[in-house]
Motif scaffolding. Structure first.
Motif, PDB file in Angstrom:
ATOM      1  N   GLY A 286       7.350   2.377   6.566  1.00  0.00           N
ATOM      2  CA  GLY A 286       8.724   2.771   6.293  1.00  0.00           C
ATOM      3  C   GLY A 286       8.856   4.061   5.508  1.00  0.00           C
ATOM      4  N   SER A 287       7.800   4.884   5.476  1.00  0.00           N
ATOM      5  CA  SER A 287       7.845   6.148   4.745  1.00  0.00           C
ATOM      6  C   SER A 287       8.290   7.273   5.666  1.00  0.00           C
ATOM      7  CB  SER A 287       6.458   6.473   4.167  1.00  0.00           C
ATOM      8  OG  SER A 287       6.425   7.781   3.645  1.00  0.00           O
ATOM      9  N   GLN A 288       9.014   8.229   5.103  1.00  0.00           N
ATOM     10  CA  GLN A 288       9.466   9.390   5.865  1.00  0.00           C
ATOM     11  C   GLN A 288       8.512  10.572   5.730  1.00  0.00           C
ATOM     12  OE1 GLN A 288      12.197   9.198   7.914  1.00  0.00           O
ATOM     13  NE2 GLN A 288      12.086   7.048   7.307  1.00  0.00           N
ATOM     14  N   GLN A 289       7.378  10.386   5.093  1.00  0.00           N
ATOM     15  CA  GLN A 289       6.449  11.490   4.881  1.00  0.00           C
ATOM     16  C   GLN A 289       5.833  11.959   6.192  1.00  0.00           C
ATOM     17  OE1 GLN A 289       3.935  11.572   1.181  1.00  0.00           O
ATOM     18  NE2 GLN A 289       4.178   9.378   1.393  1.00  0.00           N
ATOM     19  N   GLY A 290       5.354  13.204   6.172  1.00  0.00           N
ATOM     20  CA  GLY A 290       4.608  13.743   7.289  1.00  0.00           C
ATOM     21  C   GLY A 290       3.157  13.931   6.900  1.00  0.00           C
ATOM     22  N   GLY A 291       2.384  14.462   7.821  1.00  0.00           N
ATOM     23  CA  GLY A 291       0.976  14.692   7.560  1.00  0.00           C
ATOM     24  C   GLY A 291       0.737  16.049   6.929  1.00  0.00           C
ATOM     25  N   GLY A 292      -0.487  16.343   6.647  1.00  0.00           N
ATOM     26  CA  GLY A 292      -0.862  17.625   6.060  1.00  0.00           C
ATOM     27  C   GLY A 292      -2.298  17.573   5.581  1.00  0.00           C
ATOM     28  N   TRP A 293      -2.736  18.651   4.998  1.00  0.00           N
ATOM     29  CA  TRP A 293      -4.099  18.732   4.494  1.00  0.00           C
ATOM     30  C   TRP A 293      -4.094  19.126   3.026  1.00  0.00           C
ATOM     31  CZ3 TRP A 293      -2.425  20.540   9.170  1.00  0.00           C
ATOM     32  CH2 TRP A 293      -2.940  19.880  10.282  1.00  0.00           C
ATOM     33  N   PRO A 294      -5.005  18.558   2.268  1.00  0.00           N
ATOM     34  CA  PRO A 294      -6.115  17.699   2.690  1.00  0.00           C
ATOM     35  C   PRO A 294      -5.621  16.348   3.200  1.00  0.00           C
ATOM     36  CG  PRO A 294      -5.933  17.671   0.315  1.00  0.00           C
ATOM     37  CD  PRO A 294      -4.971  18.708   0.790  1.00  0.00           C
ATOM     38  N   LEU A 295      -6.291  15.857   4.203  1.00  0.00           N
ATOM     39  CA  LEU A 295      -6.016  14.523   4.725  1.00  0.00           C
ATOM     40  C   LEU A 295      -6.920  13.541   3.994  1.00  0.00           C
ATOM     41  CD1 LEU A 295      -4.842  12.501   6.743  1.00  0.00           C
ATOM     42  CD2 LEU A 295      -6.542  13.277   8.405  1.00  0.00           C
ATOM     43  N   SER A 296      -6.308  12.569   3.329  1.00  0.00           N
ATOM     44  CA  SER A 296      -7.057  11.607   2.500  1.00  0.00           C
ATOM     45  C   SER A 296      -6.845  10.218   3.078  1.00  0.00           C
ATOM     46  CB  SER A 296      -6.556  11.656   1.051  1.00  0.00           C
ATOM     47  OG  SER A 296      -6.649  12.965   0.528  1.00  0.00           O
TER      48      SER A 296
ATOM     49  N   LEU B 155      -2.641   8.388   9.923  1.00  0.00           N
ATOM     50  CA  LEU B 155      -1.780   8.540   8.750  1.00  0.00           C
ATOM     51  C   LEU B 155      -0.315   8.465   9.145  1.00  0.00           C
ATOM     52  CD1 LEU B 155      -1.459   9.205   5.714  1.00  0.00           C
ATOM     53  CD2 LEU B 155      -1.468  11.622   6.357  1.00  0.00           C
ATOM     54  N   GLN B 156       0.039   9.121  10.236  1.00  0.00           N
ATOM     55  CA  GLN B 156       1.433   9.101  10.674  1.00  0.00           C
ATOM     56  C   GLN B 156       1.873   7.701  11.083  1.00  0.00           C
ATOM     57  OE1 GLN B 156       1.020  12.127  13.652  1.00  0.00           O
ATOM     58  NE2 GLN B 156       1.240  13.814  12.190  1.00  0.00           N
ATOM     59  N   VAL B 157       0.976   6.974  11.772  1.00  0.00           N
ATOM     60  CA  VAL B 157       1.283   5.580  12.131  1.00  0.00           C
ATOM     61  C   VAL B 157       1.440   4.742  10.870  1.00  0.00           C
ATOM     62  CG1 VAL B 157       0.330   3.491  13.195  1.00  0.00           C
ATOM     63  CG2 VAL B 157       0.208   5.688  14.407  1.00  0.00           C
ATOM     64  N   TYR B 158       0.543   4.929   9.926  1.00  0.00           N
ATOM     65  CA  TYR B 158       0.611   4.187   8.666  1.00  0.00           C
ATOM     66  C   TYR B 158       1.937   4.435   7.957  1.00  0.00           C
ATOM     67  CZ  TYR B 158       0.039   3.449   3.669  1.00  0.00           C
ATOM     68  OH  TYR B 158       0.253   3.083   2.376  1.00  0.00           O
ATOM     69  N   PHE B 159       2.335   5.706   7.844  1.00  0.00           N
ATOM     70  CA  PHE B 159       3.603   6.034   7.192  1.00  0.00           C
ATOM     71  C   PHE B 159       4.776   5.376   7.925  1.00  0.00           C
ATOM     72  CE2 PHE B 159       1.997  10.259   5.211  1.00  0.00           C
ATOM     73  CZ  PHE B 159       1.672   9.597   4.043  1.00  0.00           C
ATOM     74  N   GLN B 160       4.743   5.437   9.250  1.00  0.00           N
ATOM     75  CA  GLN B 160       5.849   4.885  10.032  1.00  0.00           C
ATOM     76  C   GLN B 160       5.945   3.370   9.847  1.00  0.00           C
ATOM     77  OE1 GLN B 160       5.472   5.357  14.269  1.00  0.00           O
ATOM     78  NE2 GLN B 160       7.672   5.182  14.617  1.00  0.00           N
ATOM     79  N   LEU B 161       4.824   2.677   9.919  1.00  0.00           N
ATOM     80  CA  LEU B 161       4.849   1.228   9.774  1.00  0.00           C
ATOM     81  C   LEU B 161       5.199   0.805   8.351  1.00  0.00           C
ATOM     82  CD1 LEU B 161       1.743   0.222  11.926  1.00  0.00           C
ATOM     83  CD2 LEU B 161       4.159   0.112  12.550  1.00  0.00           C
TER      84      LEU B 161
ATOM     85  N   LEU C 197       0.820  -1.207   0.000  1.00  0.00           N
ATOM     86  CA  LEU C 197       0.000   0.000   0.000  1.00  0.00           C
ATOM     87  C   LEU C 197       0.855   1.260   0.000  1.00  0.00           C
ATOM     88  CD1 LEU C 197      -2.841  -0.953   2.500  1.00  0.00           C
ATOM     89  CD2 LEU C 197      -3.038  -0.659   0.039  1.00  0.00           C
ATOM     90  N   ALA C 198       1.989   1.217   0.677  1.00  0.00           N
ATOM     91  CA  ALA C 198       2.829   2.404   0.737  1.00  0.00           C
ATOM     92  C   ALA C 198       3.304   2.821  -0.642  1.00  0.00           C
ATOM     93  CB  ALA C 198       4.027   2.158   1.647  1.00  0.00           C
ATOM     94  N   ALA C 199       3.502   1.849  -1.512  1.00  0.00           N
ATOM     95  CA  ALA C 199       3.953   2.181  -2.863  1.00  0.00           C
ATOM     96  C   ALA C 199       2.908   3.003  -3.611  1.00  0.00           C
ATOM     97  CB  ALA C 199       4.240   0.888  -3.636  1.00  0.00           C
ATOM     98  N   LEU C 200       1.646   2.914  -3.182  1.00  0.00           N
ATOM     99  CA  LEU C 200       0.579   3.662  -3.847  1.00  0.00           C
ATOM    100  C   LEU C 200       0.475   5.096  -3.338  1.00  0.00           C
ATOM    101  CD1 LEU C 200      -2.258   0.999  -3.604  1.00  0.00           C
ATOM    102  CD2 LEU C 200      -0.623   1.321  -5.466  1.00  0.00           C
TER     103      LEU C 200
END
Length: 865
Positions: A145-155, A137-143, A14-17
């Motif tokens: 392995g993504s270094q992204q942060g949050g922001g808006w719009p939140l999808s 979203l932040q938990v999802y990114f962390q699990l 999913l992270a690849a998407l």
């Protein structure tokens, strides 16, 4: 273990998407995307019935949007469809871009409608949902392995039960520059839901479990002493993020050219350390450098006043241009404290310009303050605020143009693609020397130029205004205006603060007297959150301090008592973000993270300290103590993230050092920390008995049931009829005798002042009987020391009377429940509004029955036989 590994691989899949653009860390860019022709003529969706300006912007999307409501969640479960949740706000630039590019796209909307239940949320109305799913979203990114942060719009994509599957922020409509388009992402998620459902659900459960864990302070058996070292830890960590070249306490040496936020809570903490000692000299230099750069930068609107959201560059020049009420309230207070500290007129002028802007452009006719001004014009961010050379030349005279462009950096190459962002590249004194003009003359000349340019700017297409009124943000502005009114001796500011306060008290409360979150066009809705109570009380306390009017202190106490009853975690300490009876969500958060807004918990501690000082009540100090103890481990671990809590702790330690808390000593504080609160050993309350009527026969028809565990009433009550049996088709008088515990009073009906909660009598439950013509006794004035207006109250014993209308055709005995709604107060505090229910049966007379008068002492004019 295999299921966890499968979920881990599914995370990676999913992270690849979801290689999404994270808008708030980008430099300012110019994006223009127009809605398709005919969009306004399209049939409205469900959002057309909402009041949020942000949701109304999406009311004509072809997407079949739901607001967050039970119907949407039930539909997702019934149809076994995943949920697409989109969270944003009205002044969010990238939210507008995604709306035009994605949600107005007929093809994408058709796919969304077929495969998802689509929910749109205004994060400012529902910060609870925003907090939970941003954390998801932040938990999802962390699990993943993504270094992204949050922001808006939140999808976010969710299971039908609301568990987070995966998510991102902004998505383009189609694959672009290596980033996946929204339609492709939606198809992949839908396919995974249909074909790998077990793995998707398992993934969501793992994310949800981690979200629940992170939503509460970490459980620890180790106690952390409340000592000055905790405050110093926050100060030192914040000082380490100072930018020595351009100021600011949000600077990363790993990303020196990244965006900058003012972060008022950090500025407040650092400014509070300036006390004239050698150690504080470096803090003073940091604070004044930062404030000077912010005041000179493009983040400040030099024509109309007020501050934009944040700076996209290190130099504070090019902002993201939205203006938020909470930024302007907090920064006005920061600059006000700087003026008090230094007596510099430049700081005073920033305060005046900011507050005047709010009163001119963000204040409703009834006194409430609007939430935000948008950043874009016709899809282009910043166009309203910036100037081309030709535009400046068309407004200003040649000699004025030469001076103005020199002063405000409108010469040479522009830092922003659309034109010049006005800023002060050098101190005004230095520019005056370069222009060989007296400083006073230059200031007068610039004032005229600014007025001319502002008048020209106001002829441009107006920015979208988010005119909803939020209790919490209004509380911050009330505080800023009240404090500025006192410091600057400005009666207009005090009057505006009082007018907004009266608006909130009259419009932002429900029938129980509890606060509501939001209103628009005078219609309030949504239960209030912790921040609403905490920030509003902070404003009330500032208003009390500024005016000396005791009624504001009384209201602050009552709302704080309600807050404690509704939000306080009495066992572990700290306040939950939602009330005890709030809608059940994925998690119930309790945190003290201070970001662009301070946390409700940190503000609450400061409020409780102020109330304890003002009232002499130890109760508030004890709640503050337990709150600080709950978050002390987190403050020690990540001190810069709890900057306002550190300030609250500093105030608490100073207060405790004054010996105001009965259960602590100065020795406790500086040798080993503060001990736990002592148990409350006050004697059990006693209530006067209900005196039955002295004339027989005596018949008690309605009586109260035993109070629920943890619920204690300050009144007792019994209900009486005037006859032994009621005749169908007629009215029968009823009397309710209320005995009020000694030392307590309840508010009279009608209330005085009108913002207090009156005592009332009503029928509850399903019944064919109606209660009419309720008569309330006349109250008597209760004068609170220093309170200008007496409160109209009942004490001792009172009788409420009414008429029960019995319908024709009823037989036997009618079960009925009467309800007394009241708020009890004593000389120290007011409890939350309570309901006392009286239950009983009304005997119904049959043909030939004798109807006798009873309880004659309660019905002296009884002629109901």
């Amino acid at each position: 273990m295999p299921s966890i590994l499968l979920s881990r691989r599914f995370f990676v899949f999913l992270a690849a998407l979801f290689i999404a653009i994270t808008p708030f860390v980008e430099s300012a860019v110019v994006v223009q995307a127009q809605a398709p022709e005919g969009a306004e003529a399209r049939k409205a969706n469900r959002l057309a019935k909402e009041s949020s300006p942000y949701l109304l912007l999406h009311a004509h999307n072809p997407v079949d949007w739901f607001p967050w409501e039970p119907e949407a969640l039930a539909r997702a479960k019934a149809e076994n469809k995943p949920i697409f949740l989109s969270i944003g706000y009205s002044s969010c630039f990238w939210c507008h871009v995604m709306e035009r590019e994605v949600f107005e796209n007929e093809e994408i909307a058709a796919y969304m409608n077929e495969h998802f239940i689509n929910i749109k949320v205004d994060r400012e109305e529902r910060p609870d949902l925003d907090d939970i799913y941003m954390l998801s979203l932040q938990v999802y990114f962390q699990l993943a392995g993504s270094q992204q942060g949050g922001g808006w719009p939140l999808s976010m994509f969710l299971t039908p039960d609301g568990l987070p599957i995966a998510g991102g922020t902004y998505f383009p409509p189609e694959d672009r520059n290596g980033r996946p388009g929204f339609l492709n992402v939606a198809k992949q998620v839908s396919g995974a839901w249909d074909n790998q459902n077990e793995a998707v659900v398992r993934t969501a459960e793992i994310v949800a479990k981690e979200v629940r864990r992170l939503s509460r302070p970490a459980a620890t058996e180790e106690s952390v002493a409340l000592k000055p070292e905790l405050v110093r830890g926050a100060i030192d960590e914040i000082a380490s993020s100072f930018d020595p070249e351009f100021g600011g306490f949000d600077f990363s040496r790993d990303n020196p050219d990244g965006p900058k936020f003012p972060v008022p809570s950090r500025l407040m903490l650092m400014q509070a350390q300036i006390d004239g000692t050698p150690r504080s000299a470096s803090f003073e230099q940091m604070v004044d450098k930062t404030l000077a750069e912010i005041a000179a930068g493009g983040i400040r609107d030099h024509l109309g006043g007020g501050f934009h959201r944040y700076s996209t560059d290190r130099m504070w020049i090019v902002p993201h241009f939205e203006k938020m009420l909470y930024d302007n309230a907090q920064l006005a207070e920061v600059f006000l404290d700087a003026y008090r500290r230094t007596n510099r007129d430049t700081y005073r002028q920033v305060v005046v310009d900011t507050l005047d802007f709010v009163l001119r452009e963000m204040t409703g006719p009834q006194g409430g303050f609007y939430s935000a001004l948008d950043a874009e014009t016709n899809g282009i961010e910043g166009k309203y605020y910036v100037w081309t050379a030709d535009e400046l030349e068309s407004v200003l005279k040649p000699d004025d143009l030469r001076v103005f462009t020199k002063v405000y950096g409108a010469e040479g190459e522009s830092a922003f693609e659309l034109g010049y962002v006005l800023h002060l590249p050098r101190p005004l004194e230095k520019t005056a020397d370069q222009l060989e003009l007296p400083l006073a003359d230059l200031k007068l000349r610039l004032k005229t130029c600014r007025e001319q340019l502002l008048a020209a700017r106001e002829k441009r297409p107006a920015l979208l205004q988010d005119d909803k009124i939020l209790t919490s943000w209004n509380g911050l502005m009330i505080r800023a205006l009240a404090r500025a009114g006192k410091v600057l001796s400005n009666r207009d500011y005090l009057a505006a603060a009082e007018k907004a306060t009266i608006y909130l008290l009259s419009r932002h409360r429900d029938q129980e007297g509890r606060l509501l979150r939001s209103s628009r066009n005078g219609q309030a809705k949504l239960p209030a959150y912790l921040d609403d109570y905490a920030f509003f009380v902070s404003g009330l306390l500032a208003l009390h301090e500024a005016t000396g009017d005791e009624k504001w202190l009384a209201v602050a106490r009552r709302l704080t008592d309600d807050q404690i009853a509704l939000f306080n975690d009495g066992e572990r300490g700290g306040f939950n973000f939602t009330s005890m009876d709030h809608e059940a969500l994925l998690a119930r958060t309790k945190n003290a993270y201070d970001s662009v807004l301070p946390s409700g918990n940190s503000i609450s501690v400061r409020n409780l300290i102020t109330l304890s000082r003002a009232t002499g009540s130890d109760k508030y100090g004890q709640v503050a103590l337990k709150n600080l103890q709950a978050f002390a481990p987190q403050l020690r671990k990540t001190p810069a993230n709890l900057s306002h809590m550190a300030l609250a702790l500093q105030e608490f330690l100073h207060y405790q050092g004054d010996g105001q808390l009965a259960n602590t000593t100065q020795g406790d504080l500086f040798s080993g920390g503060i001990s736990s609160p002592k148990p409350d050993n006050k004697p059990a309350m006693t209530k006067p008995p209900i005196k039955p009527p002295q004339q027989s026969p005596t018949v008690v028809t309605f009586s109260s049931k035993e109070a629920a565990l943890g619920e204690e009433h300050q009144i007792t009550a019994s209900g009486f009829l005037s006859v032994n049996k009621a005749k169908p088709g007629q009215a029968v008088p009823v009397a309710v005798v209320i005995a009020i515990e000694e030392g307590w009073h309840i508010n009279a009906n009608p209330p005085k002042p009108d913002f207090v909660i009156p005592t009332s009598l009503s029928l509850v439950g399903e019944t064919p009987v109606t209660l009419e013509s309720v008569q309330y006794p006349e109250g008597h004035p209760f004068q609170i020391e220093g309170f200008d207006e007496a409160v109209n109250v009942y004490e001792g014993e009172i009788v409420l009377r009414g008429q029960l209308h019995i319908p024709k055709g009823v037989q036997g005995a009618l079960p009925l429940s009467l309800q007394v709604r009241y708020q009890a107060c004593n000389n120290e505090n007011c409890l939350r509004p309570m309901k006392l229910q009286l239950s009983g049966e009304v005997p119904i007379a049959q043909d030939g029955d004798t109807i006798q008068a009873v309880n004659a002492a309660l019905f002296p004019a009884n002629d109901s036989q």
